[in-house]
Design an enzyme around this catalytic site. Structure first.
Site, PDB file in Angstrom:
ATOM      1  N   ASN A  12       0.873  -1.180   0.000  1.00  0.00           N
ATOM      2  CA  ASN A  12       0.000   0.000   0.000  1.00  0.00           C
ATOM      3  C   ASN A  12       0.906   1.224   0.000  1.00  0.00           C
ATOM      4  O   ASN A  12       1.476   1.568   1.027  1.00  0.00           O
ATOM      5  CB  ASN A  12      -0.885  -0.056   1.260  1.00  0.00           C
ATOM      6  CG  ASN A  12      -1.693   1.214   1.447  1.00  0.00           C
ATOM      7  OD1 ASN A  12      -1.770   2.059   0.549  1.00  0.00           O
ATOM      8  ND2 ASN A  12      -2.307   1.346   2.615  1.00  0.00           N
ATOM      9  N   TRP A  13       1.016   1.841  -1.152  1.00  0.00           N
ATOM     10  CA  TRP A  13       1.951   2.974  -1.265  1.00  0.00           C
ATOM     11  C   TRP A  13       1.395   4.256  -0.648  1.00  0.00           C
ATOM     12  O   TRP A  13       2.098   5.235  -0.539  1.00  0.00           O
ATOM     13  CB  TRP A  13       2.315   3.192  -2.743  1.00  0.00           C
ATOM     14  CG  TRP A  13       3.380   2.246  -3.240  1.00  0.00           C
ATOM     15  CD1 TRP A  13       3.689   1.010  -2.736  1.00  0.00           C
ATOM     16  CD2 TRP A  13       4.291   2.452  -4.334  1.00  0.00           C
ATOM     17  NE1 TRP A  13       4.717   0.443  -3.430  1.00  0.00           N
ATOM     18  CE2 TRP A  13       5.108   1.313  -4.433  1.00  0.00           C
ATOM     19  CE3 TRP A  13       4.481   3.492  -5.248  1.00  0.00           C
ATOM     20  CZ2 TRP A  13       6.108   1.182  -5.396  1.00  0.00           C
ATOM     21  CZ3 TRP A  13       5.471   3.363  -6.213  1.00  0.00           C
ATOM     22  CH2 TRP A  13       6.285   2.217  -6.272  1.00  0.00           C
ATOM     23  N   LYS A  14       0.114   4.249  -0.301  1.00  0.00           N
ATOM     24  CA  LYS A  14      -0.515   5.459   0.265  1.00  0.00           C
ATOM     25  C   LYS A  14      -0.252   6.652  -0.661  1.00  0.00           C
ATOM     26  O   LYS A  14      -0.194   6.460  -1.869  1.00  0.00           O
ATOM     27  CB  LYS A  14      -0.020   5.677   1.701  1.00  0.00           C
ATOM     28  CG  LYS A  14      -0.196   4.406   2.551  1.00  0.00           C
ATOM     29  CD  LYS A  14       0.022   4.604   4.016  1.00  0.00           C
ATOM     30  CE  LYS A  14      -0.165   3.261   4.724  1.00  0.00           C
ATOM     31  NZ  LYS A  14      -0.068   3.364   6.180  1.00  0.00           N
ATOM     32  N   HIS A  96      -9.450   1.300   4.978  1.00  0.00           N
ATOM     33  CA  HIS A  96      -8.182   1.481   5.686  1.00  0.00           C
ATOM     34  C   HIS A  96      -8.402   2.432   6.861  1.00  0.00           C
ATOM     35  O   HIS A  96      -9.193   3.371   6.772  1.00  0.00           O
ATOM     36  CB  HIS A  96      -7.117   2.034   4.732  1.00  0.00           C
ATOM     37  CG  HIS A  96      -5.745   2.009   5.320  1.00  0.00           C
ATOM     38  ND1 HIS A  96      -5.313   2.963   6.216  1.00  0.00           N
ATOM     39  CD2 HIS A  96      -4.723   1.130   5.166  1.00  0.00           C
ATOM     40  CE1 HIS A  96      -4.073   2.669   6.577  1.00  0.00           C
ATOM     41  NE2 HIS A  96      -3.696   1.564   5.967  1.00  0.00           N
ATOM     42  N   GLY A 172       2.636   2.094  10.813  1.00  0.00           N
ATOM     43  CA  GLY A 172       3.627   3.155  10.708  1.00  0.00           C
ATOM     44  C   GLY A 172       4.360   3.473  11.997  1.00  0.00           C
ATOM     45  O   GLY A 172       5.045   4.485  12.092  1.00  0.00           O
ATOM     46  N   GLY A 232       2.812  -1.175   4.250  1.00  0.00           N
ATOM     47  CA  GLY A 232       2.855   0.249   3.922  1.00  0.00           C
ATOM     48  C   GLY A 232       4.266   0.692   3.628  1.00  0.00           C
ATOM     49  O   GLY A 232       4.809   0.449   2.543  1.00  0.00           O
ATOM     50  N   GLY A 233       4.897   1.318   4.609  1.00  0.00           N
ATOM     51  CA  GLY A 233       6.215   1.935   4.425  1.00  0.00           C
ATOM     52  C   GLY A 233       7.241   1.049   3.731  1.00  0.00           C
ATOM     53  O   GLY A 233       7.943   1.496   2.813  1.00  0.00           O
TER      54      GLY A 233
HETATM   55  P1  PGA Z   1       2.891   0.204   7.601  1.00  0.00           P
HETATM   56  O1  PGA Z   1       1.419   0.450   7.020  1.00  0.00           O
HETATM   57  O2  PGA Z   1       3.405  -1.071   6.989  1.00  0.00           O
HETATM   58  O3  PGA Z   1       3.675   1.414   7.151  1.00  0.00           O
HETATM   59  O4  PGA Z   1       2.761   0.102   9.071  1.00  0.00           O
HETATM   60  C1  PGA Z   1       0.539  -0.624   6.814  1.00  0.00           C
HETATM   61  C2  PGA Z   1      -0.747  -0.121   6.244  1.00  0.00           C
HETATM   62  O5  PGA Z   1      -1.202   0.975   6.615  1.00  0.00           O
HETATM   63  O6  PGA Z   1      -1.369  -0.800   5.389  1.00  0.00           O
END
Ligand code: PGA
Length: 249
Positions: A12-14, A96, A172, A232-233
């Site tokens: 998930n690149w956000k 999300h 995060g 995510g990250g």
């Molecule tokens: P993260 O995010 O791996 O940066 O904790 C996960 C997500 O929000 O899907």
């Protein structure tokens, strides 16, 4: 077990990534072909079409982040599931916690978006998970049950639904639940899915999400009923993303 689903590692690149990030995607494509795991990258909508073209014929699916519940109309700034599919996405992340918190999305809205995804032929990746306060108050399973009950539509199966358990406090932050805690919640979700969808509920993938990185992926991915990760990250760097996928090598 015959019903054990094939794992999925989804990035998930956000709100990250300009067109130059296609170099990172190409690294993922090159490194990701062999393996026991399905791979998906969900970039911002601006990159979906370009990434889908790059990923053509490769062992990498392109997904999207969020959609409007309607197929078209006067909704300035929104994107429909049909548009995401048209751009080349095969799945969309809905519900999300960042959408639930920052855009005040309700379970009912999340469910409508999941149904929109199905209408457009996309897999809905529906996120659920408790906040820190809820965990401390021992409400985790109640919250997960309520969100699953109200966010997931009837008629789900292994093709049209992926559930992502993402404890909000783990997103995060670098914090993760213990494998035992993850096992408890994923086992509980599996029970909910089987109760609601019968046999189909056995093979719906349940991803863990929240601070997954190469160093903790093997431990987390070995937990029963963890069928992959929503990352995510660490999905923004090809090496880290592939390092997580290697938990399945
Ligand atoms: P993260 O995010 O791996 O940066 O904790 C996960 C997500 O929000 O899907």
């Amino acid at each position: 077990m015959a019903d054990t689903p094939r794992a999925l590692v989804a990035g998930n690149w956000k709100m990250n990534g300009l067109r130059g990030a296609s170099a990172e995607l190409e690294k993922i494509i090159q490194g990701g072909s062999a393996g026991q795991v399905d791979l998906m990258v969900c970039p911002p909508a601006t990159l979906i079409a370009g990434f889908a073209t790059l990923a053509q014929g490769a062992a990498l699916m392109i997904g999207a982040q969020d959609c409007h519940a309607e197929a078209a109309g006067a909704f300035t700034g929104d994107l429909s599931a049909e548009m995401l599919r048209d751009a080349g996405a095969v799945a969309v992340i809905v519900g999300h916690s960042e959408r639930r918190m920052l855009h005040r999305e309700t379970d009912a809205e999340v469910k409508a978006k999941a149904l929109a995804a199905w209408r457009a032929g996309l897999t809905a990746i529906v996120c659920i998970g408790e906040t820190k306060d809820q965990r401390v108050a021992d409400q985790t399973l109640d919250v997960v049950q309520a969100q699953a009950q109200s966010s997931l539509p009837d008629g789900a199966n292994a093709q049209n639904l992926v559930v992502a358990y993402e404890p909000v406090w783990a997103i995060g932050t670098g914090l993760t639940p213990t494998p035992a805690d993850v096992a408890a919640v994923h086992g509980f979700i599996r029970g909910l899915l089987e109760g609601r969808y019968g046999v189909a509920g056995r093979s719906i993938r349940i991803l863990y999400g929240g601070s997954v990185k190469p160093s903790n992926a093997s431990e987390l991915m070995q937990v029963p009923n963890v069928n992959g990760a929503l990352v995510g990250g660490a999905s923004l760097k090809a090496d880290d993303f592939l390092g997580i996928a290697r938990a399945y090598a």
